[in-house]
Enzyme design. Structure first.
Site, PDB file in Angstrom:
ATOM      1  N   LYS A 112       0.837  -1.213   0.000  1.00 12.52           N
ATOM      2  CA  LYS A 112       0.000   0.000   0.000  1.00 12.52           C
ATOM      3  C   LYS A 112       0.867   1.257   0.000  1.00 12.52           C
ATOM      4  O   LYS A 112       0.402   2.354   0.225  1.00 12.52           O
ATOM      5  CB  LYS A 112      -0.907   0.014   1.237  1.00 12.52           C
ATOM      6  CG  LYS A 112      -1.920  -1.111   1.288  1.00 12.52           C
ATOM      7  CD  LYS A 112      -2.970  -0.858   2.356  1.00 12.52           C
ATOM      8  CE  LYS A 112      -2.440  -1.073   3.740  1.00 12.52           C
ATOM      9  NZ  LYS A 112      -3.506  -0.923   4.770  1.00 12.52           N
ATOM     10  N   LYS A 116       2.812   2.165   2.240  1.00  9.24           N
ATOM     11  CA  LYS A 116       2.737   2.749   3.578  1.00  9.24           C
ATOM     12  C   LYS A 116       3.865   2.170   4.428  1.00  9.24           C
ATOM     13  O   LYS A 116       4.231   1.008   4.268  1.00  9.24           O
ATOM     14  CB  LYS A 116       1.399   2.366   4.261  1.00  9.24           C
ATOM     15  CG  LYS A 116       0.233   3.260   3.916  1.00  9.24           C
ATOM     16  CD  LYS A 116      -0.932   2.956   4.877  1.00  9.24           C
ATOM     17  CE  LYS A 116      -1.995   4.019   4.790  1.00  9.24           C
ATOM     18  NZ  LYS A 116      -3.071   3.806   5.766  1.00  9.24           N
TER      19      LYS A 116
HETATM   20  N1  C2G Z   1     -10.552   6.156   8.765  1.00  9.38           N
HETATM   21  C1  C2G Z   1     -11.622   6.996   9.032  1.00  9.38           C
HETATM   22  N2  C2G Z   1     -11.394   8.304   9.279  1.00  9.38           N
HETATM   23  C2  C2G Z   1     -10.129   8.804   9.266  1.00  9.38           C
HETATM   24  C3  C2G Z   1      -9.039   7.957   9.016  1.00  9.38           C
HETATM   25  C4  C2G Z   1      -9.268   6.616   8.759  1.00  9.38           C
HETATM   26  O1  C2G Z   1     -12.790   6.547   9.045  1.00  9.38           O
HETATM   27  N3  C2G Z   1      -9.962  10.138   9.522  1.00  9.38           N
HETATM   28  C5  C2G Z   1     -10.827   4.742   8.491  1.00  9.38           C
HETATM   29  C6  C2G Z   1     -10.384   4.326   7.097  1.00  9.38           C
HETATM   30  O2  C2G Z   1     -11.385   4.700   6.131  1.00  9.38           O
HETATM   31  C7  C2G Z   1     -10.263   2.806   7.244  1.00  9.38           C
HETATM   32  C8  C2G Z   1      -9.811   2.663   8.710  1.00  9.38           C
HETATM   33  O3  C2G Z   1     -10.097   3.915   9.365  1.00  9.38           O
HETATM   34  O4  C2G Z   1     -11.542   2.188   7.083  1.00  9.38           O
HETATM   35  C9  C2G Z   1      -8.339   2.345   8.830  1.00  9.38           C
HETATM   36  O5  C2G Z   1      -7.622   3.376   8.178  1.00  9.38           O
HETATM   37  P1  C2G Z   1      -6.130   3.020   7.617  1.00  9.38           P
HETATM   38  O6  C2G Z   1      -5.350   2.394   8.699  1.00  9.38           O
HETATM   39  O7  C2G Z   1      -5.632   4.223   6.898  1.00  9.38           O
HETATM   40  O8  C2G Z   1      -6.514   1.890   6.574  1.00  9.38           O
HETATM   41  P2  C2G Z   1      -6.036   1.760   5.043  1.00  9.38           P
HETATM   42  O9  C2G Z   1      -4.588   1.952   4.913  1.00  9.38           O
HETATM   43  O10 C2G Z   1      -6.975   2.570   4.241  1.00  9.38           O
HETATM   44  O11 C2G Z   1      -6.244   0.174   4.819  1.00  9.38           O
HETATM   45  O12 C2G Z   1      -7.654  -3.772   2.685  1.00  9.38           O
HETATM   46  C10 C2G Z   1      -8.028  -2.494   3.161  1.00  9.38           C
HETATM   47  C11 C2G Z   1      -6.839  -1.684   3.575  1.00  9.38           C
HETATM   48  O13 C2G Z   1      -5.993  -2.432   4.435  1.00  9.38           O
HETATM   49  C12 C2G Z   1      -7.315  -0.396   4.233  1.00  9.38           C
END
Ligand code: C2G
Length: 129
Positions: A44, A46
């Site tokens: 990703k 990240k």
């Molecule tokens: N999230 C949110 N509001 C934010 C930040 C994050 O609702 N201000 C939600 C994201 O939409 C996600 C969850 O928190 O549903 C986790 O965020 P991340 O750790 O950034 O996840 P991500 O890297 O988007 O990974 O297979 C799916 C991926 O692994 C998702």
């Protein structure tokens, strides 16, 4: 028992994550989190500050979370939904539409993101401090 699953990196845990987990749990009775491994974070583009084990320990301490499993690949979701007999798949709406293929197996819900907070923002703000 209605089972819910969601996935993410959940690094530098913040209220956006908590709001997501709280609302996801409220949709059912049991919440599983597929936690991105460091290898999968690489896919990703990240790099998490906390290791998988640290992020797992933090997530397992949250009252809304019932189980944490590793997220190693994009492809594992269908297997997970079947293996854990999932009723509802939940993601923040930055992913809206991306996982609609799961509708064959379970309900798919995209929840509004929490405005104004992200792990990236935290890192950037700290750099400015
Ligand atoms: N999230 C949110 N509001 C934010 C930040 C994050 O609702 N201000 C939600 C994201 O939409 C996600 C969850 O928190 O549903 C986790 O965020 P991340 O750790 O950034 O996840 P991500 O890297 O988007 O990974 O297979 C799916 C991926 O692994 C998702």
């Amino acid at each position: 028992m209605k089972k819910v699953i969601t996935y993410g990196t959940f690094d530098l845990l913040h209220v956006g994550h908590i709001n997501l987990l709280k609302r996801a749990k409220a949709l059912g009775d049991y919440l599983i989190v597929g936690l991105s491994t460091e290898e999968f974070n690489g896919l990703k583009n990240k790099k998490s500050y906390y290791s998988y084990e640290e992020r797992k320990k933090i997530l397992e301490s949250i009252r809304y979370v019932d189980k944490v499993i590793p997220e190693n690949s994009w492809e594992q979701k269908v297997k997970d939904v079947i293996k854990y007999d999932i009723d509802i798949f939940v993601m923040g709406d930055d992913w809206k539409g991306e996982f609609d293929f799961l509708k064959k197996y379970c309900q798919v819900v995209y929840l509004p993101r929490t405005w104004g907070i992200s792990t990236t923002k935290i890192k950037d703000d700290l750099k400015m401090a």
